[in-house]
Design an enzyme around this catalytic site. Structure first.
Site, PDB file in Angstrom:
ATOM      1  CD  GLU A  69      -1.811  -2.372   1.493  1.00 56.78           C
ATOM      2  OE1 GLU A  69      -0.666  -2.611   1.944  1.00 56.78           O
ATOM      3  OE2 GLU A  69      -2.687  -3.244   1.379  1.00 56.78           O
TER       4      GLU A  69
ATOM      5  CG  HIS B 119     -10.379  -6.920   8.124  1.00 54.29           C
ATOM      6  ND1 HIS B 119      -9.274  -7.438   8.747  1.00 54.29           N
ATOM      7  CD2 HIS B 119     -10.201  -7.164   6.798  1.00 54.29           C
ATOM      8  CE1 HIS B 119      -8.484  -7.990   7.847  1.00 54.29           C
ATOM      9  NE2 HIS B 119      -9.016  -7.828   6.653  1.00 54.29           N
TER      10      HIS B 119
END
Lengths: 328, 379
Positions: free
Chosen positions: A60, A129
């Protein structure tokens, strides 16, 4: 007007903007051959080729930073983060580079880039998450932060974000992608920085954004049955905040409930409360109420997960408190 | 003078240009250090003294329109590129006439006119940016290369490894120059690195990596000339480890007590500036008077730069509210136009979205399918 799912509206916006401007490319994990982890980029690889729909390694920071560099020299990247939880790894590039390039260069550079992906709870995914992280990004000057709730806004705001010359952070939602709504065809651009009164009302203003919008609308329906008229103001853009729209609604209803999926401390709602108390104090008939995610980490167990998040009953209770009608 | 056995492959003009630029950086940095002690420059100020060859050799080996960017030891590269010394000094002074209007300071020199895309203050943070700039060149089918500097300690950042992987996989035209001055601030690189030879890390990504003598400007020049040709031929990125030495501390705040006086004395014998001067004299391409003239010109130039900075006003308070968000229709600021009133003609220009035709097939379908197939067979 055609009805589209939120993910289809995003897909349409991407395709239209990529057609319109060859400087626009999409990069992210699984965006190409897999057609997107949430199918937002369905069909785009075949249409635009592998230099414009790029399957990135799970890096990322790497592909986020690479795209900031590409934006510095004239491209207009759209960076898909599989979720905003993973984008924390790229925060250095977003915050220390993208948000500061214009400033550090004394106005020589611009950084037209969109970072987008789902935020908030996806459903039974536990603590790593399930975070609603928009407040983190809204903190930084040099960024714009958007969180559309409806398919139409998703399309119109993504198109505006791609055309914007600043770094834009876009929060979508795993639980929003399959929701349907009417979406105007073709050139439909929703300006950034403008909130939207999604439901008119006179007794109380419910301020929200992203997925919480649906709980707020549900609560407003229930309240209407009891004769309470709730206005629902969808902020849509979290940086810059639309102060004018917030204050106009407060002056109309004199009571406010702010609903936020994220945590209360240093949340967006806290800043909205500050705007209201400093600029519309005399218009308030009651303290501003906040409904937020509980100040704990998200659990996997269904009952704990549900209890952690705002929902319509919690919003209804907060509205009644603001109206001094508790227990009524 | 005795004629050299082998004629120099370098022109007098090139050698004297390199000498002038290295001496300019040396003199500029000496004066910057002095102005720091006088309180005219504040914050962190990382001097380039000793490392001049690492900026100048590569700059002469690439084209003016190639991209370059660096870390926070970033005064040397823009001076090599041709930035206005007074405006760089003014930036260090925090004055409105600096390249970034005094908003960036010593660590953030940007001169886009000369294709210098900045000094970055987070260790390794510029490494992905450089790959992205090279990506853009590839995307637009330009034959431009990007040269990115970083320090030895940045080699231990994840950003480097994530970027090398992509740069090599996608064959991006980027030259990474690791300025290995042997210390990450006060920590010798070998103390924190399992593999202290940074160039070896390229091999993990099937990428070209080589050590280079960073104390010799001609060696640096040759290495980057070769690397640039490699990149322009589409062969992918290159990592050069320039072994160099800073004669001063990490920053002006660092007395550098972690290394011995004798070590510094020994390294000073390797000074790249007299080395180039001696070479040029031995080749018979210049005489002492040529260097004396250059020295005097550079000293006067740097004196004028200090004077310019010192006499410049601070930025106006209205500047606080500029350059955070780009407003619709707002133009980019061209510093030399803004400050000196000169017409800037080589500002970067990019094709519009309608003009641009992307022909690059980054991952041909057959190649992807073959990789899929191989993955399947391995199970």
């Amino acid at each position: 007007m055609p009805e589209l799912m939120y993910r289809e509206a995003l897909n349409q916006a991407l395709a239209e903007e990529m057609e319109r401007d060859a400087n626009v490319y999409l990069i992210g994990e699984e965006v190409g051959r897999y057609n997107g982890a949430f199918k937002v980029s369905q069909g785009l690889l075949d249409r635009f080729g592998s230099a414009r729909i790029i399957d990135a390694p799970i890096s990322e920071l790497g592909f986020g930073g690479l795209s900031v560099g590409a934006a510095m020299v004239g491209l207009r990247p759209v960076v898909e983060m599989m979720t905003w939880n993973f984008a924390i790894l790229a925060m250095d590039q977003i915050v220390n580079n993208a948000a500061k390039l214009r400033h550090m260069s004394g106005g020589q550079l611009r950084c037209p880039i969109v970072f987008r992906g789902p935020g908030g709870a996806g459903g039974r995914l536990s603590s790593q998450h399930s975070q609603a992280l928009e407040a983190n990004y809204a903190h930084f000057p040099g960024l714009k932060v958007i969180a559309p709730a409806t398919p139409a806004d998703a399309k119109g705001m993504l198109k505006a974000a791609i055309r914007d010359d600043n770094p834009v952070i876009m929060f979508e939602g795993e639980r929003l992608y399959a929701l349907k709504g009417e979406v105007p065809e073709g050139e439909y651009v929703v300006p950034l920085g403008k909130a939207d009164v999604k439901r008119e009302g006179t007794d109380v203003t419910i301020i929200t954004w992203s997925r919480m919008y649906y709980f707020c609308m549900q609560a407003a329906e229930e309240l209407a049955k009891e004769g309470i008229s709730a206005e629902v103001l969808d902020l849509r853009t979290l940086r810059p905040l639309d102060e004018e729209a917030i204050l106009a609604s407060v002056r109309k209803t004199n009571r406010v409930v702010i609903v936020e999926e994220g945590w209360a401390l240093a949340g967006i709602g806290a800043s909205v409360v500050d705007i209201i108390q400093s600029k519309a104090f005399d218009d308030l008939d009651a303290p501003v109420e906040r409904v937020t995610g509980l100040d704990v980490n998200m659990s996997y167990a269904a009952n704990l997960e549900n209890a952690t998040q705002p929902d319509a009953p919690k919003i209804i209770a907060a509205v009644k408190k603001a109206l001094y009608r508790q227990g009524a | 003078m005795e004629a050299p056995a082998v004629a120099s492959p370098y022109s007098k003009d090139l050698l004297l240009t390199m000498y002038r630029k290295m001496y300019l950086i040396r003199r500029f940095e000496e004066r910057a250090g002095q102005q720091y002690t006088l309180g005219k420059i504040a914050g962190f100020c990382h001097l380039y003294i000793g490392q001049e060859a690492v900026a100048v050799g590569p700059n002469e080996a690439i084209r003016p329109d190639d991209y370059m960017l660096s870390a926070y030891r970033d005064h040397g590269q823009p001076l090599a590129r041709g930035s206005d010394a007074g405006m760089v000094m003014a930036e260090l002074f925090g004055r409105g006439t600096g390249y970034s209007k005094g908003k960036g300071g010593s660590m953030h020199v940007f001169d886009i006119e000369h294709h210098f895309y900045g000094g970055y203050g987070i260790v390794g943070g510029q490494i992905p940016l450089a790959a992205g700039m090279a990506f853009a060149s590839r995307y637009r089918n330009e034959d431009r290369v990007t040269v990115c500097y970083f320090g030895d300690a940045a080699a231990n950042q994840g950003a480097l490894h994530e970027t090398f992987n992509m740069a090599s996989k996608w064959k991006l035209p980027v030259i990474y120059i690791c300025e290995n001055n042997r210390y990450g601030m006060g920590t010798a690189i070998a103390r924190t690195s399992a593999v202290p030879e940074i160039y070896k890390r390229a091999s993990a990504y099937d990428m070209r990596g080589e050590p280079v003598d960073g104390m010799d400007v001609l060696t640096m020049y040759e290495a980057v000339k070769d690397a640039a040709a490699w990149c322009r031929a589409g062969k992918g990125p290159v990592l050069l480890e320039a072994n160099t030495y800073r004669f001063r501390g990490h920053s002006m705040a660092d007395p550098a007590t972690y290394r011995s006086k004798s070590e510094v004395e020994e390294e000073r014998k390797n000074d790249p500036i007299p080395k180039l001067r001696d070479y040029t004299l031995k080749q018979g391409l210049a005489v002492d008077a040529d260097f004396e003239r250059i020295d005097e010109e550079v000293k006067a130039l740097v004196d004028a730069a200090v004077k310019f900075a010192d006499e410049s006003p601070e930025p106006s308070l209205e500047e606080l509210w500029r350059d955070t968000i780009v407003e619709p229709g707002e133009e980019d600021v061209r510093p030399r136009e803004r400050v000196l009133g000169v017409k800037v003609t080589n500002w970067p220009k990019y094709p519009t979205g309608q003009e641009l035709k992307v022909t690059w097939d980054l991952e041909p379908r057959a190649q992807a399918e073959l990789a899929d197939k191989k993955a399947g067979l391995s199970h």
